[in-house]
Structures are given as structure tokens and as C-alpha cells.
Enzyme design. Structure first.
Site, mmCIF file in Angstrom:
data_model
loop_
_atom_site.group_PDB
_atom_site.id
_atom_site.type_symbol
_atom_site.label_atom_id
_atom_site.label_comp_id
_atom_site.label_asym_id
_atom_site.label_seq_id
_atom_site.Cartn_x
_atom_site.Cartn_y
_atom_site.Cartn_z
ATOM 1 N N LYS A 88 0.806 -1.165 -0.207
ATOM 2 C CA LYS A 88 0.090 -0.022 0.074
ATOM 3 C C LYS A 88 0.935 1.178 0.003
ATOM 4 C CE LYS A 88 0.196 -2.085 4.224
ATOM 5 N NZ LYS A 88 -0.120 -3.232 4.872
ATOM 6 N N LYS A 188 -4.571 3.002 3.103
ATOM 7 C CA LYS A 188 -5.665 2.015 2.506
ATOM 8 C C LYS A 188 -6.978 2.887 2.285
ATOM 9 C CE LYS A 188 -3.614 -2.047 5.327
ATOM 10 N NZ LYS A 188 -3.878 -2.377 6.673
ATOM 11 N N GLY A 285 -2.296 -10.464 8.639
ATOM 12 C CA GLY A 285 -1.850 -12.074 9.155
ATOM 13 C C GLY A 285 -1.422 -12.808 7.667
HETATM 14 N N1 HSE Z 1 0.046 -3.867 9.291
HETATM 15 C C1 HSE Z 1 -1.120 -4.050 8.591
HETATM 16 C C2 HSE Z 1 -2.193 -4.107 9.479
HETATM 17 C C3 HSE Z 1 -1.184 -5.284 7.763
HETATM 18 O O1 HSE Z 1 -1.877 -4.387 10.855
HETATM 19 O O2 HSE Z 1 -3.242 -3.979 9.217
HETATM 20 C C4 HSE Z 1 -2.119 -5.424 6.746
HETATM 21 O O3 HSE Z 1 -2.110 -4.472 5.981
#
Ligand code: HSE
Length: 365
Positions: A88, A188, A285
Site C-alpha cells: 500500500k 488504505k 496476517g
Molecule cells: N500492518 C497492517 C495491519 C498489515 O496491521 O493492518 C495488513 O495490511
């Protein structure tokens, strides 16, 4: 189809594991700095070997960071290879260039794992935008912070201990600052808003407050109010472009967000004709994220186009039209404010000058 994996960390190793027993997808090469004798495919530290390999049709990037990932993906597309990425940070930093290049080279560019982990959020959003106008997107988009807030709220675990657990479980980014300060959720959100509204928003334009200032006394205050904290990323169409922000949000304990526990994500779209649709599941995960990566590989195999959308109009961020109720804490004193998001974030910046641990949280309607 033969794929090459760039990176063999949590996500890469799970992609390998999931692909191992399939007849339709074969990991034929892995880019890794160190030897991996346990793997039954070619392992190389030289990306040029992969880009020259005519057998590799799709390059899967799961290494993270902007460079060298950007150079590798650019070279892969120029060599006519499709690209699937979970990155991302890279997709946000070079959104316009990567979209344009995929189109120019006539290759697919997929990044479903980049937002929502194992949830097919971006693909669902893309499907809805073909049928309806999406006016807003909002949700819990970071698993690490949700894991920490859940542990603090339900288990009384302290912040540092909960973060260490999230790191051990492979949820956190290499530098967990990106998680706890809301930057990961913001990236995101950028991908979601860009896709939902057919725009290109810059992540630096979106005000962002993470969870690092939330302490045990704040959790107790939330409980007293019959609420719980969640880190929420929200974007909506607005007169001056898009309104967008990332901020801790107080939800009534009966709200679905309040029941999204651990590394779960819950993200919703609001569309004019179909109304609200929500998607939930594992947001981080190994296996969940790897599933989204493999599902993108299958989409490529099925002939999916260059990117989820062809539209990327430059778009500014304007939070002056979004009104809400906010909870602030400065020097230990809590106050409610009714104002616009633009005013709330300006007030928060002022408050930080006199209290570096000041709190800002939106109160969900
Ligand atoms: N570090 C990110 C989270 C991983 O904790 O959502 C998944 O994108």
C-alpha cells in the site's frame, strides 16, 4: 501460471505455502537476499534474472517499502509481466504512474491485499462503482491498531505489551509507527477513496491521528460513556474534492464496529442506489493476506484488465463540510466539541502545542 515472488516474509511465505499444492499457479522463482534451500523453486538475489525469465508471466511483490519495489515493478511491467502487489505504501506513493504504466504496457496491476488484508474489499468496491455512485467509504482498516485497542479494552493489557503481541503475530508493519500513527490506515483509505470516487488523492493531504495517545484512562472514559475506541479511516465526496481523515472514533458498545475484535477489519461503502454495504474479516496476517494475493493472481489469469478503474482525476482534500461531535483531552481534561472535521484537526494541532499527549476522537453518530 508461473509467478515470481519478490520477498519471502510473512506474506511471501504464506503465498508460497498456499500455492504449493495447486496445479494452476506455480511459484517458479523467489527473490531473496539469502539462500533458501528449503524451497523447491529457483531462488535468486538478482531481480534481472526474474525479469529476463520469459516463463514468469506475473510478478508478485510482497517485500514492502517504496524502493526497490517501484524499480522492480516498473521493470516487470515494461517487460510485459502482470503485477500483483500487497504494497500500500508503494501504491499510494506512485498511484498515477503505476496506473498509467500498467495501461501503457497492457498488463494487469492488482493490489487487493493492500487494503483489508483477506477481505476482497477493493474488488467489491470496484464492482459497485460500475453499477452505482459511491459517496463515502469508512472503516477499520488496520489490524494492528484494532488488535491493540481490543487488548486494552477487553484484557486490560497495556499499550506496549499489546503492540509487542501484534508484532509477534505478524500483523504490524516493519516499522510499527506506520500502524499506530494511522499512516497504514491512511494509505488504505487513499486506495479506497481513489477507487470509489475515480480520483487521485495524496496521502499527505489527509489529516491523520493514530492511537498512540490512547491510554488506560481514555479507555476508562470511553467505557463510562458506553463506548469503545476504534481507529477509523473515512472519505466522502465533498464540494471541494474529497473530505477525508483518519482518527480514533468512539462507537457505542452495540455498534458492529465495537464488535470487530483482534486484527479484524470492518469497512463499509455508501452508494446512492444500493445503500450501505459492509465487509468484514481478517485485516492482517499471513494466510488471509496471501489469499487476497493469490486471488489477484487468479484474476490476472482470468484476463482482468489493467487496474480496477481507469479514472484518477487529481483531487484535493477539504474537510470543511463534515460536521461531527468530537472528544478532546488536553492536560487531563476532557471536553466535547461540535464542529467541522477541519476545525477539529486544527484544534488538535493547537492542543498538541501545550500537551504532546493530547487526544482527539470523533464520536460516531
Ligand atoms: N500492518 C497492517 C495491519 C498489515 O496491521 O493492518 C495488513 O495490511
Amino acid at each position: 501460471m508461473d509467478i515470481a515472488l519478490l520477498g519471502f516474509g510473512t506474506v511471501g511465505s504464506h503465498v508460497y505455502e498456499l500455492a504449493k499444492d495447486r496445479s494452476d499457479i506455480k511459484v517458479s522463482a523467489v527473490l531473496s537476499r539469502r539462500p533458501r534451500p528449503e524451497l523447491s523453486c529457483a531462488v535468486t538475489a538478482d531481480f534481472d534474472e526474474i525479469v529476463r525469465d520469459r516463463g514468469v508471466g506475473t510478478v508478485v511483490e510482497v517485500m514492502g517499502g517504496v524502493e526497490p519495489a517501484m524499480s522492480y515493478l516498473t521493470a516487470a511491467m515494461r517487460a510485459g509481466k502482470h503485477v500483483v502487489t500487497a504494497n500500500k505504501q508503494l501504491m499510494c506513493a506512485h498511484y498515477d504512474e503505476l496506473l498509467a504504466l500498467a495501461r501503457e504496457c497492457g498488463v494487469s496491476l492488482r493490489c487487493t491485499a493492500a487494503a483489508g488484508g483477506g477481505i476482497p474489499w477493493l474488488t467489491s468496491l470496484a464492482r459497485v462503482t460500475r453499477l452505482d455512485t459511491v459517496d463515502a467509504v469508512e472503516g477499520i482498516l488496520n489490524g494492528t491498531t484494532n488488535y491493540i485497542l481490543t487488548a486494552m479494552t477487553q484484557g486490560g493489557t497495556d499499550y506496549a505489551e499489546a503492540l509487542a503481541e501484534a508484532q509477534k503475530l505478524g500483523y504490524a508493519e516493519a516499522d510499527p509507527t506506520a500502524d499506530v500513527e494511522g499512516l497504514d490506515a491512511r494509505r488504505k483509505l487513499v486506495l479506497s477513496a481513489n477507487l470509489a470516487f475515480g480520483v487521485s488523492v495524496h496521502e499527505e493531504d489527509i489529516p491523520c491521528v493514530g492511537i498512540s495517545h490512547i491510554g488506560a484512562s481514555d479507555v476508562a472514559k470511553a467505557r463510562e460513556l458506553g463506548c469503545t475506541f476504534k481507529l477509523i479511516a473515512r472519505a466522502e465526496r465533498a464540494p471541494g474534492g474529497a473530505a477525508a481523515f483518519v482518527c480514533p472514533t468512539l462507537f457505542s458498545v452495540s455498534a458492529p464496529e465495537a464488535h470487530t475484535d483482534g486484527a479484524g477489519n470492518l469497512v463499509s461503502l455508501y452508494a446512492r442506489r444500493i445503500g450501505k454495504q459492509s465487509f468484514s474479516g481478517a485485516g492482517a496476517g499471513g494466510f488471509p493476506t496471501a489469499s487476497s494475493v493469490l486471488s489477484d493472481c487468479l484474476a490476472v489469469q482470468d484476463g482482468c484488465g489493467s487496474y480496477y478503474t481507469d479514472r484518477a482525476e487529481p483531487c484535493g482534500v477539504d474537510n470543511t463540510s463534515v460536521r461531527a461531535r468530537w472528544l478532546t483531552r488536553i492536560n487531563g481534561a476532557y471536553r466535547f466539541e461540535d464542529c467541522t472535521a477541519a476545525e477539529a484537526f486544527a484544534l488538535y494541532r493547537e492542543n498538541l502545542a501545550s500537551d504532546p499527549t493530547a487526544l482527539l476522537a470523533r464520536v460516531a453518530e
